[in-house]
Design an enzyme around this catalytic site. Structure first.
Site, mmCIF file in Angstrom:
data_model
loop_
_atom_site.group_PDB
_atom_site.id
_atom_site.type_symbol
_atom_site.label_atom_id
_atom_site.label_comp_id
_atom_site.label_asym_id
_atom_site.label_seq_id
_atom_site.Cartn_x
_atom_site.Cartn_y
_atom_site.Cartn_z
ATOM 1 N N ASP A 25 0.827 -1.209 0.000
ATOM 2 C CA ASP A 25 0.000 0.000 0.000
ATOM 3 C C ASP A 25 0.863 1.262 0.000
ATOM 4 O OD1 ASP A 25 -2.336 1.469 0.097
ATOM 5 O OD2 ASP A 25 -3.099 0.524 1.917
ATOM 6 N N ASP A 29 -10.588 2.046 -3.467
ATOM 7 C CA ASP A 29 -11.125 1.855 -2.118
ATOM 8 C C ASP A 29 -12.644 1.856 -2.140
ATOM 9 O OD1 ASP A 29 -8.892 1.459 -0.670
ATOM 10 O OD2 ASP A 29 -8.704 3.500 0.078
HETATM 11 C C1 DGJ Z 1 -5.831 1.944 1.905
HETATM 12 C C2 DGJ Z 1 -6.221 0.732 1.138
HETATM 13 O O1 DGJ Z 1 -6.692 1.077 -0.133
HETATM 14 C C3 DGJ Z 1 -7.242 -0.063 1.932
HETATM 15 O O2 DGJ Z 1 -7.669 -1.164 1.173
HETATM 16 C C4 DGJ Z 1 -6.621 -0.480 3.211
HETATM 17 O O3 DGJ Z 1 -5.561 -1.368 2.973
HETATM 18 C C5 DGJ Z 1 -6.125 0.730 3.976
HETATM 19 N N1 DGJ Z 1 -5.272 1.558 3.177
HETATM 20 C C6 DGJ Z 1 -5.392 0.319 5.212
HETATM 21 O O4 DGJ Z 1 -4.855 1.389 5.872
#
Ligand code: DGJ
Length: 764
Positions: free
Chosen positions: A480, A550
């Protein structure tokens, strides 16, 4: 595939599968003649370029040819300062402060295959028969600069890759102020532009508009990342070109940092399209003997509309950009705990989710953010990559074993590029983040960005992450990256090299990823940046899939996944079924529709499986079985878009067809119910008109609907234990009929309804 070169005619004709691309030397300047459908090669092509010999107010650099101005000449790699007033492809500053350079043709080579680009991701050839590369050498003797334009053509793809290498052979330092990867001058401007734009949770919406004179379209990321807001991609579409027909020209940049892509219509109606590293806040010092390699641009021509362009990108990126053992393997169906628990979990909770996952047929559990340091919120611990024993008393390895015992593999989330000010790492190395001395360090999501332009920071991450990856049976990593760059400066860089920091960061990241993915070849890496904030070809070279967004709402996902598919294959898109009301937009959709949307990517769930009712468990079991039957089709088939969420009512449809056209999977989504709706006929694409297909519908449970032609054979309660049910009484239908008359989709009830079909060719 072929490259014809004739120096006496000054002609270079590149043929890539069914595409031609022609370059002609004009007074030593490489001029652009043609790019489009393949032409037969003959010498007459040397006369194909009609030169505009008069351009008022445009100075004329060639004394013997007083009417020739670079301002009107279509060029391959245009310069600034010698009569071309359009956007240059590069600019250098000499040691005396002047910014004039003059590149002239100095030779060429043609080599089989495709060379790798040092330190940078790029499309590759697996053997010398797949590709051929032309290197055009240009020189500015006064500056001591050699520039090599690299063009690769492919036997099996209508793509041409371009990149540029600058070599400094002079005596005093040079500063590159701009070094784009490709520039193409089109002879006119009767085109629309198309690009992908958005925001966090609304990535890659399709934008199309006609070109107009002036700087018609300027796309940029200044975020140190390819970004949620724009994607490193731009296309020109002939007026009237659509999904299925017409000329389309795509430019995609294999780069994950700040980029610029522009389409500029000039005074004579010609259009210049260019793409590369964003010149804004960039410069690169070249000492004598040093060189600079630009990222690669992938140019795709399609005479079969946007769909043809997309399928070329999909196949090329899926098979010759993505690498590693997972490239051609079925991607696992996963469950991720992020939207199920956020930071609030412990080992027992995770084990119960894994226990619920196994019987449904889920193959992988992913432990998301919050397992390390003392991370109970997003305000601490990034950088402290050791397990939190409060949450995982027996450690990561023990938890992974418990998950494995449920018949489910174990995967883990990391965010290596970041550091929380509240972390042991930051307390120990406060200067390891990007920052400008004496200035505030602007935080994003309470975090700073580690300075990956520094080798010691990358080495630290390599060792620390390796230790984590070795510590447990980890089969998958979600990598991430949750903020964009501010105060871009490096504590280690000299003042004259500070503007190199953002690009050096990318080189450091790519190098780190290269080392880690080579050391852990069996781990499947999925990239993520707050969802799809770094969904670009550069990242796909290291990590073959990306968390698309997301936003897990099924309706918004239609737009996001449709837009993403303009360039990127379904095998690169993570797509999960989440809970309702949806956590991002509060919308309620059926589990059936959420499943149908997510099945058009790398399928998974992101909710608390332990809260499923029996009916939901039953439906999920059948969704998973259904996906296992169509997984290869979706992940490796050819995608045909049928209905766009960006046009008309928002209804969306697409399909995937196997290479031999004997199987297909179709998904149709009705967003809003309308009274007395017209009968929807879905005219299919990409089938073999000579074949007959048996059609089955994806079975729905009590949470969805049985629909379409399925009623004839569906059980009365609409619930079947089979993932697919025979439709249309099992009568095979001709591929020609399905592509002309269409498939009748009737009886969809309510908002956000969906149906899916599987087609299999049969002998009549
Ligand atoms: C952003 C990601 O896109 C989410 O899926 C998740 O992993 C969060 N970060 C966790 O902090």
């Amino acid at each position: 595939m072929n490259i014809f070169a004739d120096e006496s005619l000054g002609l270079f004709h590149l043929q890539s599968k069914d595409t031609s691309y022609i370059i002609q030397l004009v007074e030593g300047y490489p001029a652009h003649v043609y790019w489009g459908a393949r032409l037969r090669h003959d010498d007459s092509l040397a006369g194909a370029l009609e030169l505009r010999e008069r351009a008022s107010f445009s100075p004329t650099p060639v004394l013997t040819r007083p009417s020739l101005s670079l301002d009107a000449l279509p060029q391959e790699y245009p310069q600034y300062g010698t009569s071309d007033f359009r956007r240059p492809a590069y600019q250098v500053q000499l040691a005396d402060g002047t910014r004039i350079s003059e590149l002239k043709y100095a030779g060429y080579t043609i080599t089989p295959g495709k060379p790798a680009l040092e330190g940078l991701p790029a499309v590759y050839a697996e053997n010398e028969a797949e590709a051929q590369t032309l290197e055009l050498t240009l020189k500015d003797d006064y500056a001591g600069l050699t520039v090599r334009l690299l063009y690769t053509v492919f036997a099996d793809h209508n793509a041409i890759t371009r990149s540029v290498r600058f070599e400094h052979n002079g005596e005093a330092p040079l500063r590159l102020e701009q070094a784009l990867s490709a520039s193409v001058d089109f002879a006119d401007s009767s085109y629309d532009t198309l690009h992908l734009s958005g925001a966090w949770a609304r990535e890659r919406h399709v934008q199309r508009r006609p070109l107009t004179p002036g700087a018609a379209l300027s796309l940029e990321s200044r975020r140190g990342s390819s970004s949620h807001q724009t994607n490193p991609f731009i296309a020109l579409l002939r007026h009237g070109a659509d999904e299925d027909q017409g000329d389309v020209y795509g430019f995609s940049l294999v780069y994950s940092g700040s980029f610029a892509a522009t389409a500029e219509v000039e005074q004579f109606g010609q259009t210049r399209v260019s793409i590369g590293i964003n010149p804004f806040d960039f410069s690169w010092l070249l000492e004598p003997g040093q060189s600079f390699q630009t990222p690669e641009a992938v140019l795709v021509y399609s005479g079969e509309g946007l769909g043809g362009m997309s399928r070329t990108y999909h196949r090329l990126y899926r098979t010759r950009l993505c690498r590693g053992v997972h490239r051609d393997q079925a991607r696992p169906i996963l469950v991720n705990n992020w939207e199920a628990t956020y930071f609030d979990f412990d080992a027992d909770k995770i084990a119960t989710i894994a226990k619920a996952a196994g019987p449904l047929g889920i193959e992988l559990f992913v432990l998301d953010d919050g397992w390390f340091g003392r991370r109970d919120k997003d305000n601490s611990s990034l950088g402290d990559w050791f397990e939190d024993r409060r949450k995982l008393p027996e450690g990561l390895a023990d938890l992974a074993d418990r998950v494995n015992k449920e018949g489910v593999q174990f995967g883990l989330w990391v965010e290596p590029e970041m550091v929380s000010p509240d972390s042991e790492l930051y307390r120990k190395h406060p200067d390891w983040c990007l920052h400008a001395a004496g200035r505030r360090r602007t935080e994003g999501r309470n975090q700073l960005i580690l300075d990956l332009s520094r080798p010691e920071v990358c080495d630290y991450l390599y060792e620390t992450l390796s230790a984590v990856f070795f510590s447990a049976p980890i089969r998958y990593i979600k990598w991430d990256m949750n903020r964009n760059m501010t105060e871009i400066a490096s504590a280690k860089a000299s003042p004259e090299r500070q503007k190199e920091t953002a690009h050096r960061y990318m080189l450091g990241l790519y190098n780190l990823l290269e080392r880690l993915t080579s050391r852990f070849p069996d781990i499947l890496f999925e990239s993520c940046s707050g969802g799809g904030g770094r969904f670009d070809p550069g990242i796909l070279f290291y990590m073959p899939q990306t968390w698309t967004s997301d936003n897990t709402d099924a309706v918004e996902r239609l737009a996001i996944q449709y837009g993403t598919s303009i360039v990127y294959p379904a095998s690169s898109m993570g797509a999960h079924v989440s809970d309702v009301p949806n956590h991002q937009v509060d919308r309620i959709t059926t589990l059936a529709t959420r499943g149908d949307v997510a099945m058009s990517g790398n399928f998974g769930y992101e909710l608390d499986l332990t809260k499923f009712t029996e009916a939901e468990k039953d439906l999920a079991t059948r969704q998973i079985a259904q996906y296992k039957e169509i997984r290869t089709l979706v992940q490796q088939g050819d995608m045909y878009r049928l209905l766009s969420p960006f046009e008309g009512s928002g209804d969306t449809a697409w399909m995937f067809v196997s290479e031999d056209k004997t199987e297909a999977f179709v998904a149709y989504f009705r967003v809003l119910a309308i009274p007395n709706p017209p009968i929807s006929r879905l005219t299919l694409k990409g089938l073999n008109p000579e074949l007959d297909y048996v059609i089955e519908t994806g079975a729905k449970g009590s949470n969805g609907h049985v629909h379409g032609g399925a009623e004839a054979s569906a059980p009365a309660d609409g619930v079947s234990s089979a993932p697919f049910q025979t439709a249309f009484d099992g009568t095979p239908l001709g591929g020609d009929r399905l592509m002309r008359i269409g498939l009748v989709v009737s009886d969809l009830r309510g908002d956000y309804a969906s149906c899916t079909y599987r087609l299999r060719a049969v002998q009549r």
